[in-house]
Design a protein around this motif. Structure first.
Motif, PDB file in Angstrom:
ATOM      1  N   PRO A   1      -8.331   7.743   0.890  1.00 42.41           N
ATOM      2  CA  PRO A   1      -8.065   6.403  -0.208  1.00 42.41           C
ATOM      3  C   PRO A   1      -6.018   6.099  -0.054  1.00 42.41           C
ATOM      4  N   THR A   2      -6.873   4.802  -0.013  1.00 47.31           N
ATOM      5  CA  THR A   2      -4.884   4.358  -0.215  1.00 47.31           C
ATOM      6  C   THR A   2      -4.811   3.391  -1.456  1.00 47.31           C
ATOM      7  N   TYR A   3      -3.783   3.706  -1.843  1.00 44.24           N
ATOM      8  CA  TYR A   3      -2.809   2.675  -3.804  1.00 44.24           C
ATOM      9  C   TYR A   3      -2.536   1.486  -2.480  1.00 44.24           C
TER      10      TYR A   3
ATOM     11  N   HIS B   1       4.599   5.252  -4.497  1.00 45.04           N
ATOM     12  CA  HIS B   1       3.683   5.276  -5.189  1.00 45.04           C
ATOM     13  C   HIS B   1       4.165   4.908  -6.746  1.00 45.04           C
TER      14      HIS B   1
ATOM     15  N   VAL C   1      -7.906   2.009  -6.075  1.00 44.03           N
ATOM     16  CA  VAL C   1      -7.056   3.125  -4.828  1.00 44.03           C
ATOM     17  C   VAL C   1      -8.337   2.883  -3.658  1.00 44.03           C
TER      18      VAL C   1
ATOM     19  N   LYS D   1       1.592   8.264  -1.207  1.00 47.72           N
ATOM     20  CA  LYS D   1       1.692   9.015  -2.538  1.00 47.72           C
ATOM     21  C   LYS D   1       2.828   9.287  -3.185  1.00 47.72           C
TER      22      LYS D   1
ATOM     23  N   TYR E   1       0.833  -1.553   0.446  1.00 47.35           N
ATOM     24  CA  TYR E   1       0.122   0.136  -0.313  1.00 47.35           C
ATOM     25  C   TYR E   1       1.551   1.029   0.394  1.00 47.35           C
TER      26      TYR E   1
ATOM     27  N   ASP F   1      -1.311  -1.085 -10.357  1.00 45.53           N
ATOM     28  CA  ASP F   1      -3.045  -0.621  -9.608  1.00 45.53           C
ATOM     29  C   ASP F   1      -3.744  -1.679  -9.480  1.00 45.53           C
TER      30      ASP F   1
END
Length: 317
Positions: A285-287, A121, A135, A118, A115, A132
């Motif tokens: 939100p989380t990647y 990523h 999100v 920013k 995870y 990916d």
């Protein structure tokens, strides 16, 4: 500069680099819990040294993953660190490339999941061939709609048993890929965690365990608390227990709880029932991404619809 594998005794330098990099302290017992005491097996850490000075670090923590009814070894991407004096030299790419080669060739690790924030990523996607998945958004319930009502059939327990693991197995089996939530994993992840306090609420009647929730309190910026549902152990056929759980848990804590939060896959059939009970998309939100080291799983695993997940899969919560 020289890349070396972790050797016991390097912990002191790692914890020192963590403090220099992030400006906060990591306790040694937390490090030992995550890496040395993990029941899933071998961790792997690659370190970049300039003589006796640790200047770069990348680690993965093992977990077992269910892929299309098979059980395999996988790794969770953990702390990436570069000493501030050495930023911009590409240490992360070098360390990660060597680490992925080691864990696949020597330990047959099938994938690395994580995870990224920013800041990292871009590097994961551009330089390390990550994909990916999504999100991930939170489901959030404003507690102003809740009443404080205790249930005589909801109890706290201080450990996980086979019935808890079996229940989560039934829930996650609707998906092709999921973290293996064994009894050993659950007790390590939540009960033995030296940093965070988790609460296991279970609903028990004459039939036995009907459902459970694992929750944690987080302090919010406005001085209130958010309640985070780490594991959603209520099956679809028992979803009517959800509001009973929420009212009971809300009444259990004396802290001022403003929101109840969870992660739940959109393709989980319980998602619409959480919506019906007042949960809405919200939060930060989380990647979420993955790198498949074994290419045979790439097609299946690159589709987020095939994944079951919860807060517990992340090292953040």
């Amino acid at each position: 500069m020289e890349v070396k594998d972790f050797q016991f005794g390097d912990e002191k330098d790692i914890l020192s680099l963590f403090e220099i990099t992030f400006g906060r302290f990591m306790r040694q017992d937390v490090w030992q819990w995550r890496f040395q005491n993990n029941p899933a097996g071998r961790f792997c850490i690659k370190l970049m040294w300039e003589n006796d000075k640790l200047v770069g670090h990348y680690a993965v923590s093992p977990f077992d993953v269910n892929i299309d009814s098979g059980l395999y070894q996988a790794s969770l991407s953990m702390t990436t660190m570069t000493h501030p004096d050495y930023n911009g030299r590409g240490f992360f790419k070098v360390l990660a490339t060597e680490l992925y080669k080691t864990i696949y060739e020597q330990y047959d690790i099938k994938l690395v999941m994580g995870y990224p924030n920013k800041n990292s990523h871009y590097g994961f996607i551009k330089n390390l061939k990550w994909k990916d998945l999504a999100v991930v958004h939170h489901l959030v319930l404003d507690t102003s709609c809740l009443k404080r009502v205790k249930s005589d059939q909801i109890f706290l327990t201080n450990n996980f048993r086979g019935v808890h693991a079996s229940l989560l197995k039934r829930i996650s089996s609707a998906f092709c890929l999921s973290v293996e939530r064994s009894v050993e994993y659950l007790n390590w992840r939540y009960v033995d965690n030296p940093l965070n306090k988790y609460y296991i609420f279970e609903y028990v009647d004459d039939v036995g365990l009907r459902g459970f929730l694992v929750v944690k309190l987080y302090s919010m910026l406005d001085g209130t608390y958010g309640l985070f549902i780490m594991e959603n152990g209520i099956e679809g056929e028992n979803i009517s227990l959800l509001p009973i759980f929420l009212s009971h848990i809300f009444s259990f804590f004396s802290e001022k709880i403003s929101t109840i939060n969870t992660w739940l896959p959109l393709f989980d059939r319980r998602h619409i029932f959480y919506e019906k009970n007042g949960f809405m998309l919200g939060g930060k939100p989380t990647y979420w991404g993955v790198r498949f080291l074994d290419p045979k799983f790439d097609l299946l695993g690159s589709d987020v619809r095939n994944w079951y997940y919860s807060y517990g899969d992340s090292d953040v919560y």
